[in-house]
Scaffold this motif. Sequence first.
Motif, mmCIF file in Angstrom:
data_model
loop_
_atom_site.group_PDB
_atom_site.id
_atom_site.type_symbol
_atom_site.label_atom_id
_atom_site.label_comp_id
_atom_site.label_asym_id
_atom_site.label_seq_id
_atom_site.Cartn_x
_atom_site.Cartn_y
_atom_site.Cartn_z
ATOM 1 N N VAL A 107 -0.220 7.593 -44.181
ATOM 2 C CA VAL A 107 -1.610 7.567 -44.572
ATOM 3 C C VAL A 107 -2.201 8.759 -45.522
ATOM 4 O O VAL A 107 -2.694 8.427 -46.909
ATOM 5 C CB VAL A 107 -2.643 7.968 -43.334
ATOM 6 C CG1 VAL A 107 -4.183 8.471 -43.915
ATOM 7 C CG2 VAL A 107 -2.593 6.676 -42.474
ATOM 8 N N VAL A 108 -1.445 9.943 -45.562
ATOM 9 C CA VAL A 108 -1.941 11.164 -46.484
ATOM 10 C C VAL A 108 -1.223 10.678 -47.805
ATOM 11 O O VAL A 108 -1.900 10.831 -48.894
ATOM 12 C CB VAL A 108 -1.495 12.409 -45.816
ATOM 13 C CG1 VAL A 108 -1.568 13.669 -47.019
ATOM 14 C CG2 VAL A 108 -2.385 12.878 -44.842
ATOM 15 N N GLN A 109 0.064 10.338 -47.702
ATOM 16 C CA GLN A 109 0.752 9.954 -48.955
ATOM 17 C C GLN A 109 0.073 8.933 -49.837
ATOM 18 O O GLN A 109 0.269 8.930 -51.037
ATOM 19 C CB GLN A 109 2.318 9.835 -48.509
ATOM 20 C CG GLN A 109 3.261 9.578 -49.659
ATOM 21 C CD GLN A 109 3.176 10.734 -50.450
ATOM 22 O OE1 GLN A 109 3.777 11.822 -49.861
ATOM 23 N NE2 GLN A 109 3.260 10.844 -51.763
ATOM 24 N N ASN A 192 -4.510 23.248 -38.995
ATOM 25 C CA ASN A 192 -5.419 22.092 -39.453
ATOM 26 C C ASN A 192 -5.998 22.565 -40.764
ATOM 27 O O ASN A 192 -6.289 21.870 -41.551
ATOM 28 C CB ASN A 192 -6.485 22.060 -38.232
ATOM 29 C CG ASN A 192 -5.911 21.189 -37.165
ATOM 30 O OD1 ASN A 192 -4.615 20.542 -37.242
ATOM 31 N ND2 ASN A 192 -6.695 21.190 -35.990
ATOM 32 N N ARG A 193 -6.628 23.772 -40.762
ATOM 33 C CA ARG A 193 -7.343 24.334 -41.769
ATOM 34 C C ARG A 193 -6.716 24.333 -43.243
ATOM 35 O O ARG A 193 -7.261 23.963 -44.235
ATOM 36 C CB ARG A 193 -7.670 25.861 -41.606
ATOM 37 C CG ARG A 193 -8.413 26.603 -42.789
ATOM 38 C CD ARG A 193 -9.565 26.036 -43.238
ATOM 39 N NE ARG A 193 -10.791 26.105 -42.137
ATOM 40 C CZ ARG A 193 -11.957 25.796 -42.338
ATOM 41 N NH1 ARG A 193 -12.262 25.157 -43.636
ATOM 42 N NH2 ARG A 193 -12.850 26.020 -41.609
ATOM 43 N N GLU A 194 -5.282 24.517 -43.091
ATOM 44 C CA GLU A 194 -4.277 24.703 -44.292
ATOM 45 C C GLU A 194 -4.423 23.052 -44.775
ATOM 46 O O GLU A 194 -4.077 22.731 -45.950
ATOM 47 C CB GLU A 194 -2.977 25.072 -43.853
ATOM 48 C CG GLU A 194 -2.808 26.561 -43.642
ATOM 49 C CD GLU A 194 -1.403 27.025 -43.084
ATOM 50 O OE1 GLU A 194 -1.357 28.177 -43.127
ATOM 51 O OE2 GLU A 194 -0.640 26.120 -42.511
ATOM 52 N N ILE A 195 -4.187 22.079 -43.869
ATOM 53 C CA ILE A 195 -4.116 20.728 -44.222
ATOM 54 C C ILE A 195 -5.207 20.367 -45.175
ATOM 55 O O ILE A 195 -5.206 19.644 -45.967
ATOM 56 C CB ILE A 195 -3.719 19.948 -43.027
ATOM 57 C CG1 ILE A 195 -2.367 20.044 -42.559
ATOM 58 C CG2 ILE A 195 -3.912 18.478 -43.506
ATOM 59 C CD1 ILE A 195 -1.970 19.495 -41.114
ATOM 60 N N LEU A 196 -6.610 20.685 -44.497
ATOM 61 C CA LEU A 196 -7.806 20.423 -44.801
ATOM 62 C C LEU A 196 -7.564 20.930 -46.317
ATOM 63 O O LEU A 196 -8.331 20.374 -47.419
ATOM 64 C CB LEU A 196 -8.664 20.952 -44.070
ATOM 65 C CG LEU A 196 -10.210 20.744 -44.672
ATOM 66 C CD1 LEU A 196 -10.653 19.425 -44.990
ATOM 67 C CD2 LEU A 196 -11.193 21.446 -43.714
ATOM 68 N N GLU A 197 -7.692 22.290 -46.498
ATOM 69 C CA GLU A 197 -7.675 22.834 -47.756
ATOM 70 C C GLU A 197 -6.718 22.373 -48.883
ATOM 71 O O GLU A 197 -6.992 22.070 -50.018
ATOM 72 C CB GLU A 197 -7.617 24.355 -47.421
ATOM 73 C CG GLU A 197 -8.552 25.184 -46.794
ATOM 74 C CD GLU A 197 -9.827 24.734 -47.345
ATOM 75 O OE1 GLU A 197 -10.284 24.565 -48.542
ATOM 76 O OE2 GLU A 197 -10.859 24.956 -46.448
ATOM 77 N N THR A 205 0.869 16.123 -51.779
ATOM 78 C CA THR A 205 2.281 16.513 -51.485
ATOM 79 C C THR A 205 2.271 17.556 -50.553
ATOM 80 O O THR A 205 3.087 17.564 -49.669
ATOM 81 C CB THR A 205 3.009 16.680 -52.756
ATOM 82 O OG1 THR A 205 2.886 15.422 -53.370
ATOM 83 C CG2 THR A 205 4.444 16.880 -52.277
ATOM 84 N N ASP A 206 1.722 18.565 -50.640
ATOM 85 C CA ASP A 206 1.710 19.670 -49.764
ATOM 86 C C ASP A 206 0.993 19.472 -48.676
ATOM 87 O O ASP A 206 1.608 19.679 -47.716
ATOM 88 C CB ASP A 206 0.984 20.979 -50.503
ATOM 89 C CG ASP A 206 1.712 21.644 -51.596
ATOM 90 O OD1 ASP A 206 2.806 21.337 -51.867
ATOM 91 O OD2 ASP A 206 0.931 22.569 -52.345
ATOM 92 N N ALA A 207 -0.025 18.532 -48.584
ATOM 93 C CA ALA A 207 -0.648 18.239 -47.228
ATOM 94 C C ALA A 207 0.350 17.504 -46.538
ATOM 95 O O ALA A 207 0.278 17.659 -45.037
ATOM 96 C CB ALA A 207 -1.835 17.236 -47.523
#
Length: 235
Positions: A107-109, A192-197, A205-207
């Motif tokens: 989904v993210v990709q 979670n915060r890191e993925i959101l940011e 890609t980082d997410a």
Amino acid sequence: MATTDSGLGGLAEDRALLGRTSTAERVADILRTRIAEGFFPPGDRLAEDAIGKALGVSRNTLREAFRLLTHERLLIHELNRGVFVRVLAVEDVTDIYRTRRLVECAVVQGLGAPPYRLDGLDAAVADGERAAKESDWQGVSTANIHFHRELVALAGSARTDELMRGVLAELRLAFHVVADPHRLYRPYLVRNREILEALRAGERTDAVRLLAGYLDDSRAQLVEAYGKLVTDAPA
């Protein structure tokens, strides 16, 4: 552990959710939520008469709801014993995480070009952080589940949403056995915060990288804790 009338506190209040169209699907929605919340824990026998009376539905409607939840792997029917909330095997937990990794990372990709609609994710992260400050670890658990549902919702696919709803409901069967939300969820608030940011910055890609690592670590932690508490047998 059998469910009794006294152990059904609050379930009768859900009768209003059935409205005038009391269907097996809506009964299943109520019971699915109650199972996910730990109201009916793994191994609990669902008392047909007591639940039917609390919800004000017929035996046939309730049995159809049980059948739907059995198909979703949340319940199991044992001949001459009744219907029970399923106890997962360790292999089930591993397979659930394999499915989550495939779906969530895909989904993210596949999000495409930013900006992304992150209101739901933002609210879930804020809810988790707020609950942690209040030492409400069950609230942290619920917020974490919302985070991952909102993440998948970014795909805009009703089918994917439905798939993830079932996967996460099944996974919570394992969380309820471990029953240590502080240990299970506290390390992932920051992640979670890191993925959101990363998504807010358009760094898809980082997410994906952060999410994959998150899921791998969460799987290893839960499998280790869960494996110490249950006998790994087919369910």
